[in-house]
Scaffold this motif. Structure first.
Motif, PDB file in Angstrom:
ATOM      1  N   ILE A 100       0.840  -1.192   0.000  1.00 35.61           N
ATOM      2  CA  ILE A 100       0.000   0.000   0.000  1.00 35.61           C
ATOM      3  C   ILE A 100       0.879   1.247   0.000  1.00 35.61           C
ATOM      4  O   ILE A 100       1.713   1.431   0.888  1.00 35.61           O
ATOM      5  CB  ILE A 100      -0.942   0.006   1.211  1.00 35.61           C
ATOM      6  N   LYS A 101       0.689   2.081  -1.014  1.00 32.99           N
ATOM      7  CA  LYS A 101       1.473   3.308  -1.116  1.00 32.99           C
ATOM      8  C   LYS A 101       0.552   4.520  -1.043  1.00 32.99           C
ATOM      9  O   LYS A 101      -0.469   4.568  -1.727  1.00 32.99           O
ATOM     10  CB  LYS A 101       2.259   3.327  -2.431  1.00 32.99           C
ATOM     11  N   ILE A 102       0.940   5.464  -0.211  1.00 32.40           N
ATOM     12  CA  ILE A 102       0.174   6.696  -0.060  1.00 32.40           C
ATOM     13  C   ILE A 102       0.806   7.749  -0.960  1.00 32.40           C
ATOM     14  O   ILE A 102       1.995   8.067  -0.824  1.00 32.40           O
ATOM     15  CB  ILE A 102       0.170   7.186   1.401  1.00 32.40           C
ATOM     16  N   ILE A 103       0.019   8.297  -1.863  1.00 35.34           N
ATOM     17  CA  ILE A 103       0.525   9.288  -2.819  1.00 35.34           C
ATOM     18  C   ILE A 103       0.258  10.687  -2.287  1.00 35.34           C
ATOM     19  O   ILE A 103      -0.873  11.036  -1.967  1.00 35.34           O
ATOM     20  CB  ILE A 103      -0.151   9.133  -4.192  1.00 35.34           C
ATOM     21  N   ASP A 104       1.327  11.461  -2.180  1.00 31.42           N
ATOM     22  CA  ASP A 104       1.193  12.847  -1.760  1.00 31.42           C
ATOM     23  C   ASP A 104       0.685  13.667  -2.943  1.00 31.42           C
ATOM     24  O   ASP A 104       1.387  13.843  -3.937  1.00 31.42           O
ATOM     25  CB  ASP A 104       2.551  13.378  -1.287  1.00 31.42           C
ATOM     26  N   THR A 105      -0.532  14.144  -2.849  1.00 32.86           N
ATOM     27  CA  THR A 105      -1.135  14.873  -3.969  1.00 32.86           C
ATOM     28  C   THR A 105      -0.846  16.375  -3.904  1.00 32.86           C
ATOM     29  O   THR A 105      -1.505  17.177  -4.574  1.00 32.86           O
ATOM     30  CB  THR A 105      -2.660  14.658  -3.989  1.00 32.86           C
ATOM     31  N   LYS A 117       1.000  -7.136  -9.101  1.00 36.68           N
ATOM     32  CA  LYS A 117       1.695  -7.622  -7.901  1.00 36.68           C
ATOM     33  C   LYS A 117       1.160  -6.951  -6.634  1.00 36.68           C
ATOM     34  O   LYS A 117       1.892  -6.738  -5.676  1.00 36.68           O
ATOM     35  CB  LYS A 117       3.207  -7.415  -8.033  1.00 36.68           C
ATOM     36  N   TYR A 118      -0.134  -6.617  -6.658  1.00 28.81           N
ATOM     37  CA  TYR A 118      -0.833  -6.104  -5.487  1.00 28.81           C
ATOM     38  C   TYR A 118      -0.254  -4.793  -4.952  1.00 28.81           C
ATOM     39  O   TYR A 118      -0.151  -4.589  -3.747  1.00 28.81           O
ATOM     40  CB  TYR A 118      -0.889  -7.175  -4.393  1.00 28.81           C
ATOM     41  N   TYR A 119       0.152  -3.924  -5.844  1.00 29.94           N
ATOM     42  CA  TYR A 119       0.511  -2.562  -5.454  1.00 29.94           C
ATOM     43  C   TYR A 119      -0.749  -1.710  -5.496  1.00 29.94           C
ATOM     44  O   TYR A 119      -1.379  -1.563  -6.536  1.00 29.94           O
ATOM     45  CB  TYR A 119       1.578  -1.986  -6.389  1.00 29.94           C
ATOM     46  N   ILE A 120      -1.116  -1.168  -4.347  1.00 31.19           N
ATOM     47  CA  ILE A 120      -2.320  -0.347  -4.222  1.00 31.19           C
ATOM     48  C   ILE A 120      -1.891   1.085  -3.903  1.00 31.19           C
ATOM     49  O   ILE A 120      -1.122   1.304  -2.955  1.00 31.19           O
ATOM     50  CB  ILE A 120      -3.250  -0.858  -3.105  1.00 31.19           C
ATOM     51  N   TYR A 121      -2.369   2.037  -4.690  1.00 30.41           N
ATOM     52  CA  TYR A 121      -2.026   3.442  -4.500  1.00 30.41           C
ATOM     53  C   TYR A 121      -3.251   4.194  -3.982  1.00 30.41           C
ATOM     54  O   TYR A 121      -4.335   4.102  -4.549  1.00 30.41           O
ATOM     55  CB  TYR A 121      -1.546   4.063  -5.818  1.00 30.41           C
TER      56      TYR A 121
END
Length: 237
Positions: free
Chosen positions: A60-65, A78-82
């Motif tokens: 799980i990656k948190i994107i700084d908007t 590969k189960y990368y969730i943004y």
């Protein structure tokens, strides 16, 4: 000669397809915005526990908007969730789990791969129509047919497939975290993004047919139908 050219072009299409399919998609830069993968965060730790029983470990990656108020989540292979930072900070724990479960549903059911293959096949058929028109010199018949075919597929058919898969991902999330959490997350995301829960009657059968996501009211209706079959309490729509 023209038939051989057509054959060579289609061989090139197949080679291109194989190269794309065997390309490790996870190495592609999906965005240039900074992101954090902090598995020590209590919220993320709780999300990871939900999927242990499914033998799935999402990244799980948190994107700084950059202070832009966009509440959104998406996935890669590969189960990368943004998840955008605005979404992450405004949803409750169970709602975040619902969002991640929805995105994992897309991955489990291989929606991205399916969409790519369908898109690719439609494009090949359309281009072959143009090439065949050039070979047979039937410009006034085949070219308009090819244009109409591509227009109908891109504008109507492909969005319809996407909308159906969005509902399937919603139902997958319902099985993981419960329908109440999924519907609550959908409503809150709409509120955060200031999008309407349902389309106005004026655009119901026109503009809405071209969208890749159903309206939240439609998604809640589908979830309620699923919930009714499984004896779950309905969330207010």
């Amino acid at each position: 000669m023209y038939i051989e050219t057509l054959l060579y072009i289609n061989i090139a299409f197949v080679i291109f397809l194989l190269l794309v399919l065997f390309q490790p998609i996870s190495n592609i830069k999906y965005n240039k915005t900074p992101s954090i993968e902090n598995n020590e965060d209590p919220k993320i730790q709780a999300i990871l526990k939900v999927f242990k029983d499914y033998n799935i470990t999402p990244h799980i990656k948190i994107i700084d908007t950059n202070s832009v108020k966009i509440a959104n989540g998406y996935q890669s292979d590969k189960y990368y969730i943004y998840i955008t930072s605005y979404l992450f900070s405004n949803l409750s724990q169970i709602e975040l789990e619902a969002v991640v479960a929805h995105e994992i549903g897309h991955l489990v059911m291989k929606h991205n791969l399916k969409h790519f293959l369908i898109d690719w096949l439609a494009l090949v058929i359309g281009i072959n129509g143009f090439l065949f028109a050039l070979i047979e010199k039937r410009f006034y018949i085949l070219i308009p047919i090819s244009i109409a075919y591509l227009y109908i597929f891109i504008i109507l058919i492909f969005p319809l497939l996407q909308r159906k898969d969005e509902v399937k991902a919603d139902l997958f999330a319902c099985k993981v975290v419960g329908s109440d959490a999924v519907k609550s997350a959908l409503v809150k995301i709409d509120n955060l993004n200031k999008t309407p829960l349902k389309f106005s009657p004026k655009y119901m059968y026109t503009f809405s047919l071209t969208l890749g996501h159903p309206s939240t009211s439609v998604r809640i209706k589908k979830i309620n139908e699923w919930s009714y079959k499984h004896g779950e309490e309905k969330f207010p729509s």
